[in-house]
Design a protein around this motif. Structure first.
Motif, short mmCIF file in Angstrom:
data_model
loop_
_atom_site.label_atom_id
_atom_site.label_comp_id
_atom_site.label_asym_id
_atom_site.label_seq_id
_atom_site.Cartn_x
_atom_site.Cartn_y
_atom_site.Cartn_z
N GLY A 83 0.78 -1.24 0.00
CA GLY A 83 0.00 0.00 0.00
C GLY A 83 0.81 1.28 0.00
O GLY A 83 0.37 2.30 0.53
N GLN A 84 2.00 1.24 -0.60
CA GLN A 84 2.86 2.44 -0.58
C GLN A 84 3.22 2.94 -1.98
O GLN A 84 4.22 3.63 -2.15
N LEU A 85 2.43 2.57 -2.98
CA LEU A 85 2.82 2.87 -4.36
C LEU A 85 2.12 4.07 -4.97
O LEU A 85 2.46 4.46 -6.09
N ALA A 86 1.16 4.66 -4.30
CA ALA A 86 0.45 5.81 -4.89
C ALA A 86 1.44 6.91 -5.25
O ALA A 86 2.20 7.38 -4.40
N GLY A 87 1.45 7.28 -6.53
CA GLY A 87 2.34 8.34 -6.99
C GLY A 87 3.77 7.92 -7.24
O GLY A 87 4.59 8.74 -7.65
N ALA A 88 4.09 6.65 -7.02
CA ALA A 88 5.45 6.17 -7.23
C ALA A 88 5.62 5.61 -8.64
O ALA A 88 4.66 5.50 -9.41
N THR A 89 6.85 5.30 -8.98
CA THR A 89 7.18 4.69 -10.28
C THR A 89 7.79 3.32 -10.03
O THR A 89 8.67 3.17 -9.17
N VAL A 106 0.06 -0.66 -11.10
CA VAL A 106 -0.86 0.33 -11.66
C VAL A 106 -2.12 0.41 -10.82
O VAL A 106 -2.61 1.50 -10.48
N ASP A 107 -2.65 -0.74 -10.46
CA ASP A 107 -3.87 -0.79 -9.64
C ASP A 107 -3.65 -0.14 -8.28
O ASP A 107 -4.60 0.34 -7.65
N ALA A 108 -2.40 -0.13 -7.82
CA ALA A 108 -2.07 0.46 -6.52
C ALA A 108 -1.71 1.93 -6.63
O ALA A 108 -1.31 2.55 -5.63
N GLY A 109 -1.81 2.51 -7.85
CA GLY A 109 -1.58 3.94 -8.02
C GLY A 109 -0.24 4.35 -8.55
O GLY A 109 0.09 5.54 -8.58
N ALA A 110 0.58 3.38 -8.99
CA ALA A 110 1.91 3.70 -9.52
C ALA A 110 1.88 3.87 -11.03
O ALA A 110 0.97 3.39 -11.71
N THR A 111 2.89 4.55 -11.55
CA THR A 111 3.14 4.55 -12.99
C THR A 111 4.22 3.51 -13.24
O THR A 111 5.08 3.26 -12.38
N VAL A 112 4.20 2.89 -14.42
CA VAL A 112 5.08 1.75 -14.64
C VAL A 112 5.80 1.85 -15.98
O VAL A 112 5.34 2.53 -16.91
N ALA A 113 6.92 1.12 -16.08
CA ALA A 113 7.71 1.08 -17.31
C ALA A 113 8.58 -0.16 -17.29
O ALA A 113 8.70 -0.86 -16.27
N SER A 114 9.20 -0.44 -18.42
CA SER A 114 10.24 -1.46 -18.48
C SER A 114 11.48 -0.82 -19.08
O SER A 114 11.39 0.03 -19.97
N GLY A 140 6.47 2.16 -21.61
CA GLY A 140 5.66 2.28 -20.41
C GLY A 140 4.86 3.56 -20.38
O GLY A 140 4.71 4.25 -21.40
N ASP A 141 4.36 3.91 -19.19
CA ASP A 141 3.59 5.14 -19.02
C ASP A 141 4.46 6.35 -19.31
O ASP A 141 5.65 6.39 -18.95
N ALA A 142 3.87 7.36 -19.93
CA ALA A 142 4.62 8.58 -20.24
C ALA A 142 5.20 9.19 -18.97
O ALA A 142 6.35 9.68 -18.97
N GLN A 143 4.44 9.19 -17.89
CA GLN A 143 4.92 9.79 -16.64
C GLN A 143 6.10 9.01 -16.07
O GLN A 143 7.07 9.60 -15.58
N ALA A 144 6.02 7.68 -16.15
CA ALA A 144 7.14 6.86 -15.66
C ALA A 144 8.38 7.09 -16.50
O ALA A 144 9.50 7.22 -15.96
N LEU A 145 8.23 7.15 -17.81
CA LEU A 145 9.39 7.36 -18.68
C LEU A 145 9.97 8.75 -18.49
O LEU A 145 11.19 8.94 -18.58
N ALA A 146 9.12 9.73 -18.19
CA ALA A 146 9.62 11.08 -17.93
C ALA A 146 10.49 11.11 -16.68
O ALA A 146 11.46 11.87 -16.60
N ALA A 147 10.16 10.27 -15.70
CA ALA A 147 10.96 10.20 -14.48
C ALA A 147 12.24 9.40 -14.69
O ALA A 147 13.29 9.74 -14.14
N LEU A 148 12.16 8.34 -15.49
CA LEU A 148 13.29 7.43 -15.64
C LEU A 148 14.32 7.88 -16.68
O LEU A 148 15.51 7.62 -16.53
N THR A 149 13.85 8.56 -17.72
CA THR A 149 14.77 8.92 -18.81
C THR A 149 15.95 9.78 -18.33
O THR A 149 17.10 9.50 -18.70
N PRO A 150 15.73 10.81 -17.50
CA PRO A 150 16.90 11.56 -17.01
C PRO A 150 17.87 10.70 -16.21
O PRO A 150 19.09 10.90 -16.28
N LEU A 151 17.35 9.73 -15.46
CA LEU A 151 18.23 8.84 -14.70
C LEU A 151 19.07 7.99 -15.65
O LEU A 151 20.27 7.79 -15.42
N LEU A 152 18.43 7.48 -16.70
CA LEU A 152 19.16 6.65 -17.66
C LEU A 152 20.23 7.46 -18.38
O LEU A 152 21.36 6.99 -18.57
#
Length: 274
Positions: A83-89, A106-114, A140-152
């Motif tokens: 129950g800690q995934l709301a708003g997380a990636t 996703v059902d728990a409120g997270a955005t997801v990607a591979s 994956g989700d646009a929001q998840a990729l927006a968070a992950l792309t700078p890290l990559l």
């Protein structure tokens, strides 16, 4: 940004170490099959706290699932149950499965990607030291990729967007480019040996042919690189070869026969490009 790592085999350890070196990223908790392996992973990563259960994981902005393909679903479900995934990636590192495998998150409120690094991870320390320029298939989700792309980008990766619906075909591309290429080369080496050539010499005979063909594919493209009897339209030679190979070794003859039609189509593309 806080990052939790679930599954810390070779891929998880390498990415964990690289992400730990990015300014503003804190590797928080590391969960693996045992506390001993979690401690080893933390030592390799150089950051993080080893934990022994999903319940011990603190909430994180990003969670990386670097587990085996068959464990992605169960690990994601166990993570979502906290129950800690709301708003997380949440992202996984499989080359064969799409981000849809993370539906529980996703059902728990997270955005997801591979995120699939296109590398061999046999030597984690070596890969971590030379990761710069590594291509990563991402979807994956646009929001998840927006968070992950700078890290990559910060760890030197080169993200390549892929179609999630074609993820299995994408992964098969690597099998064609690597595994099946070895199978075809094995057929060549065995055929040379059937002609009385020692295996060590056979490798030297095949080496320039294979190396030059590969170099031409990557320099010119597959169709222009094609040579040989099918490219010349010499199907009589192809028929004789197929019969001879079939008589020598039936399974290899079947492999030869199965390659004729796709090679003929490739030859047709070559003629059209002239």
């Amino acid at each position: 940004m806080t990052l939790n790592v679930i599954g810390a085999g070779h891929v998880g350890r390498v990415l964990g170490r690289l992400f730990a070196g990015v300014d503003g990223v804190t590797v928080q908790d590391v969960l693996t099959r045992s506390m001993a392996s979690a401690r080893d992973a933390v030592a390799f990563i150089g950051a993080g706290t080893p934990v022994d259960s999903h319940g011990a994981l603190r909430r994180a902005d990003v969670t990386m699932l670097a587990v085996s393909d068959d464990q992605i679903g169960p690990a994601c479900a166990a993570l979502a149950a906290q129950g800690q995934l709301a708003g997380a990636t949440v992202f996984h590192c499989s080359g064969a499965l799409a981000s849809t495998a993370l539906q529980a998150a996703v059902d728990a409120g997270a955005t997801v990607a591979s995120v699939h690094p296109i590398r061999s991870f046999a030597d984690p320390a070596q890969v971590a030291a030379g990761f710069d320029g590594t291509y990563c298939g991402v979807e994956g989700d646009a929001q998840a990729l927006a968070a992950l792309t700078p890290l990559l980008l910060a760890i030197g990766a080169r993200p390549v967007p892929i179609d999630a619906a074609a993820k299995t075909v994408y992964h098969a591309a690597a099998v064609f480019a690597s595994n099946y290429l070895v199978t075809v080369l094995d057929a060549a080496l065995r055929a040379y040996q059937a002609a009385g050539i020692p295996e060590a010499v056979a490798r030297e005979l095949a080496r320039p042919l294979a190396a030059e063909a590969m170099a031409n594919v990557f320099r010119l493209g597959a169709a222009p690189a094609l040579s040989g009897p099918i490219a010349r339209g010499d199907m009589a030679t192809v028929a004789r070869q197929q019969q001879a190979v079939q008589q020598w070794d039936a399974p290899t003859g079947a492999l030869y026969a199965n390659l004729v039609a796709p090679t003929a189509r490739l030859a047709g593309r070559k003629r059209q490009q002239r």
